[in-house]
Design an enzyme around this catalytic site. Sequence first.
Site, PDB file in Angstrom:
ATOM      1  N   SER A 175       0.812  -1.212   0.000  1.00  0.00           N
ATOM      2  CA  SER A 175       0.000   0.000   0.000  1.00  0.00           C
ATOM      3  C   SER A 175       0.850   1.269   0.000  1.00  0.00           C
ATOM      4  CB  SER A 175      -0.925   0.011   1.215  1.00  0.00           C
ATOM      5  OG  SER A 175      -0.177  -0.056   2.413  1.00  0.00           O
ATOM      6  N   GLN A 221       1.595   4.383   1.767  1.00  0.00           N
ATOM      7  CA  GLN A 221       1.429   4.469   3.207  1.00  0.00           C
ATOM      8  C   GLN A 221       2.440   5.398   3.843  1.00  0.00           C
ATOM      9  OE1 GLN A 221       3.656   0.831   5.194  1.00  0.00           O
ATOM     10  NE2 GLN A 221       2.470   0.065   3.432  1.00  0.00           N
ATOM     11  N   HIS A 224       3.861   6.068   8.232  1.00  0.00           N
ATOM     12  CA  HIS A 224       3.743   5.648   9.629  1.00  0.00           C
ATOM     13  C   HIS A 224       3.749   6.893  10.515  1.00  0.00           C
ATOM     14  CE1 HIS A 224       4.417   1.710   8.015  1.00  0.00           C
ATOM     15  NE2 HIS A 224       5.621   2.048   7.591  1.00  0.00           N
ATOM     16  N   LYS A 248       7.013   4.894  13.995  1.00  0.00           N
ATOM     17  CA  LYS A 248       7.562   3.775  13.226  1.00  0.00           C
ATOM     18  C   LYS A 248       8.509   4.251  12.124  1.00  0.00           C
ATOM     19  CE  LYS A 248       5.950  -0.423  10.840  1.00  0.00           C
ATOM     20  NZ  LYS A 248       4.785  -1.051  10.188  1.00  0.00           N
ATOM     21  N   GLU A 271      11.647   3.685   9.817  1.00  0.00           N
ATOM     22  CA  GLU A 271      12.104   2.368   9.375  1.00  0.00           C
ATOM     23  C   GLU A 271      13.245   2.469   8.378  1.00  0.00           C
ATOM     24  OE1 GLU A 271       8.367   0.866   7.923  1.00  0.00           O
ATOM     25  OE2 GLU A 271       8.902   1.286   5.854  1.00  0.00           O
ATOM     26  N   HIS A 308       5.547   6.263   1.291  1.00  0.00           N
ATOM     27  CA  HIS A 308       6.260   5.257   0.511  1.00  0.00           C
ATOM     28  C   HIS A 308       5.302   4.141   0.101  1.00  0.00           C
ATOM     29  CE1 HIS A 308       6.454   3.990   4.727  1.00  0.00           C
ATOM     30  NE2 HIS A 308       6.537   2.732   4.309  1.00  0.00           N
ATOM     31  N   ARG A 347      -2.843   4.096   5.429  1.00  0.00           N
ATOM     32  CA  ARG A 347      -2.841   3.677   4.024  1.00  0.00           C
ATOM     33  C   ARG A 347      -3.754   4.551   3.160  1.00  0.00           C
ATOM     34  NH1 ARG A 347      -3.491  -0.948   7.132  1.00  0.00           N
ATOM     35  NH2 ARG A 347      -1.712  -2.401   7.097  1.00  0.00           N
ATOM     36  N   LYS A 403      -7.287  -2.842   1.982  1.00  0.00           N
ATOM     37  CA  LYS A 403      -7.424  -2.647   3.420  1.00  0.00           C
ATOM     38  C   LYS A 403      -7.987  -1.259   3.738  1.00  0.00           C
ATOM     39  CE  LYS A 403      -3.530  -5.686   4.615  1.00  0.00           C
ATOM     40  NZ  LYS A 403      -2.214  -5.759   5.284  1.00  0.00           N
TER      41      LYS A 403
END
Length: 466
Positions: free
Chosen positions: A118, A120, A122, A145, A147, A300, A319, A325
């Site tokens: 997706s 998305q 965070h 989050k 990453e 991203h 998302r 989803k």
Amino acid sequence: MQVPLIQLQCAMTGVRPIASFANAAIYQSAGKVGHESAAAKYAAATESSNLSIESEKPYKQLWMGTHPSLPSKDVQTQRSLLELVQDNKALMSTEISRKYGEKLPFLFKVLSIRKALSIQAHPNKKLAEQLHAKDPKNYPDDNHKPEMTIAVTPFDGLCGFRPLKEISHFLANVPPLRSLLGEEAAQEFEEGVSGRETSSGAADTQRNKTSLQSAFSALMTRDKSTIAAAAKELVASAEKDGENFAGGGGPSNGGKELADLVIRLNGQFEGDVGLFVLFFLNYVKLEVGEAMFLKADDIHAYLSGDIIECMASSDNVVRAGFTPKFQDIPTLTSMLTYSYAPISEQKMDPVDYPYVTLNRTAYSSSSSAILYDPPIEEFSVVKTQLNGNEAKATFEAIEGPSIIICTAGSGTISVGPKKEQVKAGYVFFLGATAECVLESDSESFTTFKAFCELSGKETANGVHGA
């Protein structure tokens, strides 16, 4: 006293029943199929995992850590790693245990991606707390989050907003994109950034971000029927124009490359808004060993490849595209940093890890230990490549916990008198203050070690940790 070296049982989230697996590896349609999935092969390597890989099923994620959604387990005792570190705070260090609520501060993953994940972002810590309080079903924890992604096989994805001149180029040369955005919104963006696209002045940067947010929000809030109609035009143009698609592309991507990408993604998510989002985001390719870091609130979408991923311990995802989803477009468009830069600014430059000693065999065979060190305190990762039989790396003790996964070859891992065999897919927890020795018994022995050590680390905002 227990030697702080624990082999962990690995498995996949999404495979049912979840309870039979310890380090989750997610079975979802976006994952690579059967034995093509590195996540599945690593998960099945531990004999106690009970995972039988089915050749026609997709497998996406392997989780390693203490996240309460799926904590890893001690292979021998079947106790969860979460229980172990809570019962013995010395395993993580008292300081880290206290600061992170008796849980590992990072979540370590392997992702095997066949189909686009997706679009998305965070949330940052403050927003995560708000979202979790308001909607715990869709935002299951209150942590941020950030990453880091390290390519294990060739990888591609959409990461961060493109330089503004590239976005302006596409608005001028991709008629379905301009039509979907709307002439008024397109002109407002072009006029808002014109002449200051590369300015570093604070006022200009803020104005540019405001213009980018307005244009991107206009795109993301178009109704689905309008998006689907524009997508048909876009795909037809991609199929017809080839190298001339999108005005021959921009500085970062050629026209044929973008045309192929549109056609490929439309085959996965027909008529999706993501087909237009790709003109706003950097399209990046990583070769094996290349890495990039994404701060909280950075947009991203990972498209394909096998990657090692390390992040703050959270499962929060906002998302808005390329997914069936739950989508939260208002939150996504309001939370993003709207930072814009070429992808080279998000790629990381690993350096030699200074706290390891290689033996003569390792040195003579060009073995290496390289450090991927993002500007946050929760985690760093060391990739160790030992070439040849008896090549050895001795890691100095650190004041924090580690998780080590082997991705290729075989060898041993030792802490004090305890020595364990290692092969691809094996995962170990290493407690704080433990010196660790890795030794190869194969042609090439590759491991990734995620760890947390607070001393001297900086946060993503440039502030030193405790």
